[in-house]
Design a protein around this motif. Structure first.
Motif, mmCIF file in Angstrom:
data_model
loop_
_atom_site.group_PDB
_atom_site.id
_atom_site.type_symbol
_atom_site.label_atom_id
_atom_site.label_comp_id
_atom_site.label_asym_id
_atom_site.label_seq_id
_atom_site.Cartn_x
_atom_site.Cartn_y
_atom_site.Cartn_z
ATOM 1 N N VAL A 42 0.781 -1.107 0.117
ATOM 2 C CA VAL A 42 -0.047 -0.177 -0.149
ATOM 3 C C VAL A 42 0.974 1.255 0.045
ATOM 4 C CG1 VAL A 42 -1.685 1.212 1.429
ATOM 5 C CG2 VAL A 42 -1.882 -0.980 1.352
ATOM 6 N N ILE A 43 0.520 2.164 -0.742
ATOM 7 C CA ILE A 43 1.246 3.316 -0.935
ATOM 8 C C ILE A 43 0.555 4.481 -0.222
ATOM 9 C CG2 ILE A 43 1.919 5.298 -2.480
ATOM 10 C CD1 ILE A 43 2.251 3.326 -4.801
ATOM 11 N N THR A 44 1.126 5.034 0.654
ATOM 12 C CA THR A 44 0.329 6.192 1.536
ATOM 13 C C THR A 44 1.316 7.433 1.432
ATOM 14 O OG1 THR A 44 0.105 4.357 3.343
ATOM 15 C CG2 THR A 44 -0.295 6.682 3.924
ATOM 16 N N ARG A 94 -8.552 8.101 -2.326
ATOM 17 C CA ARG A 94 -8.334 9.402 -1.860
ATOM 18 C C ARG A 94 -6.670 9.398 -1.758
ATOM 19 N NH1 ARG A 94 -12.216 7.615 2.131
ATOM 20 N NH2 ARG A 94 -10.696 6.478 3.518
ATOM 21 N N ASP A 95 -5.874 8.266 -1.754
ATOM 22 C CA ASP A 95 -4.313 8.565 -1.918
ATOM 23 C C ASP A 95 -4.003 9.163 -3.435
ATOM 24 O OD1 ASP A 95 -1.943 7.719 0.134
ATOM 25 O OD2 ASP A 95 -1.356 7.384 -2.199
ATOM 26 N N VAL A 96 -4.757 8.562 -4.530
ATOM 27 C CA VAL A 96 -4.454 8.977 -5.697
ATOM 28 C C VAL A 96 -4.632 10.421 -5.975
ATOM 29 C CG1 VAL A 96 -5.329 8.968 -8.168
ATOM 30 C CG2 VAL A 96 -4.983 6.656 -6.569
ATOM 31 N N CYS A 97 -5.756 11.089 -5.031
ATOM 32 C CA CYS A 97 -5.754 12.463 -5.104
ATOM 33 C C CYS A 97 -4.679 13.130 -4.550
ATOM 34 C CB CYS A 97 -7.170 12.787 -4.358
ATOM 35 S SG CYS A 97 -8.536 12.301 -5.403
ATOM 36 N N TYR A 271 -1.879 -6.002 -7.829
ATOM 37 C CA TYR A 271 -0.938 -4.844 -7.921
ATOM 38 C C TYR A 271 0.333 -5.394 -8.503
ATOM 39 C CZ TYR A 271 2.195 -1.127 -6.643
ATOM 40 O OH TYR A 271 3.063 -0.170 -6.491
ATOM 41 N N ARG A 272 0.801 -4.685 -9.577
ATOM 42 C CA ARG A 272 2.064 -4.895 -10.208
ATOM 43 C C ARG A 272 3.047 -3.672 -10.221
ATOM 44 N NH1 ARG A 272 0.008 -9.006 -9.519
ATOM 45 N NH2 ARG A 272 -0.344 -10.706 -10.798
#
Length: 292
Positions: A42-44, A94-97, A271-272
Motif C-alpha cells: 500500500v502506498i500512503t 483518496r491517496d491517488v488524489c 498490483y504490479r
C-alpha cells in the motif's frame, strides 16, 4: 472474473429514477469488499503541503460528498477529476488524489454512488454490484462530474486545464466523460471496459463514442485482464484511428503484456509495482503534453 470486471451480465437494467442522496459523508479506510488489504504494497501519501479532505458538491437534489486534495498555497491549479472503482471513494482513491495534489493539481473524487448506497459497507462484491453499482445511470454520473467542474472553477481550480482519470468502472467513465464535456483537455483510463451491452442506464459504451472525444485519452490496460479481451482493445484502437475527431485520433492505448486487471491498485494482490509506476509516469506526461 475480477472483482470489479464487466458486470453487465450479472444484473438487470434498473430504470433511471431521480433520487436524493443517502450517503452524506465519506467513509474511512478501505472498502470491506477488498479486505484483507495487501498492506505491504500500500502506498500512503501524506498531506504535508496540501489542503486535503472531504468537501460537499451542491446539486439540485442535495449535497454529494467528495474528496479534494490540492496544494496548500497558491491557486489557479489545473484540475483532475478522479473516478472511483466500484468500491467508491475509499482510501486508495483518496491517496491517488493526494499524489496528484503533490504534482500541483486540484484533484477531486466524488462519491458517485451516493444516491444509491454506501459501497464501502458491502463485504460481498456481488451484493455491491446488484444493490448499488447496477443502479447508477451514466447520465447522472456525467452531471455529477459536471458539478465537480463547476465547484473547481469556483474554488481555485483552472478548469481551462481540465483532466480526468479513472480506474476500472472509472476507466470506462473516463472515456465517456471525454466525449461528454468539451472542456476536457485529456483523460487517462486505467483498464476501463470498452465494449458491452447497453441499457437505459448505460446507453453507450466507450467504443460507441470513440469518434467523439473532445480531449485525447490514454488507455492503460493489462494484457492478461480476463474481463477486458484484447480483441475489444483492438476494436477501440481501430475506431480511434478512423475517427473524425482529432482528439480521438490523438488517443492511444498501451497494453502491458501478461499483466492482470487492477494492476495499479496497490492495496490488492493484482498490483504490479513496475507497471503501475510506468503507468503513473505515462499519466503525468500525457496530462502535461495536452495542457493539463
Amino acid at each position: 472474473m475480477t472483482a470489479d470486471a464487466d458486470f453487465d451480465s450479472l444484473v438487470p437494467a434498473v430504470p433511471f429514477n431521480r433520487r436524493s442522496f443517502i450517503v452524506t459523508a465519506l467513509g474511512a479506510g478501505f472498502a470491506l469488499a477488498v479486505q484483507p488489504v495487501s498492506a505491504k504494497s500500500v502506498i500512503t501519501t501524506d498531506s504535508k503541503g496540501l489542503t486535503a479532505g472531504e468537501i460537499m458538491i451542491v446539486k439540485a437534489d442535495g449535497e454529494m460528498p467528495a474528496y479534494r486534495a490540492q496544494p496548500a498555497t497558491g491557486g489557479n491549479w489545473p484540475v483532475v477529476l478522479v473516478v472511483q472503482e466500484i468500491f467508491g471513494v475509499h482510501e486508495y482513491i483518496r491517496d491517488v488524489c493526494r499524489r496528484l495534489a503533490k504534482l500541483g493539481y486540484q484533484a477531486i473524487a466524488p462519491e458517485l454512488y451516493a444516491r444509491h448506497g454506501n459501497p464501502q459497507q458491502y463485504s460481498n462484491v456481488q451484493e455491491l454490484l446488484q444493490r448499488v453499482v447496477s443502479k447508477v445511470p451514466d447520465a447522472q454520473v456525467m452531471a455529477d462530474l459536471d458539478a465537480c467542474v463547476a465547484w473547481a472553477k469556483a474554488n481555485g481550480g483552472d478548469t481551462g486545464r481540465l483532466g480526468i482519470t479513472g480506474f476500472c468502472w472509472g476507466g470506462r467513465i473516463t472515456w465517456l466523460y471525454a466525449a461528454h464535456n468539451p472542456q476536457v483537455k485529456a483523460g487517462v483510463a486505467w483498464y476501463g471496459k470498452l465494449v458491452g451491452p447497453t441499457s437505459e442506464l448505460t446507453p453507450s459504451q466507450p467504443l460507441d463514442v470513440a469518434g467523439k472525444l473532445h480531449g485525447p485519452v490514454l488507455g492503460l490496460y493489462g494484457g492478461a485482464d480476463q474481463g477486458i479481451p484484447l480483441a475489444s482493445i483492438e476494436q477501440m484502437r481501430k475506431a480511434l484511428a478512423l475517427a473524425p475527431s482529432a482528439a480521438s485520433r490523438a488517443s492511444t492505448i498501451h497494453v502491458y503484456d501478461g499483466v492482470p486487471h487492477a494492476f495499479h491498485a496497490d492495496y490488492r494482490a493484482s498490483y504490479r509495482k513496475d507497471e503501475a509506476a510506468d503507468g503513473w509516469r505515462r499519466l503525468q506526461a500525457w496530462l502535461k503534453q495536452h495542457g493539463v
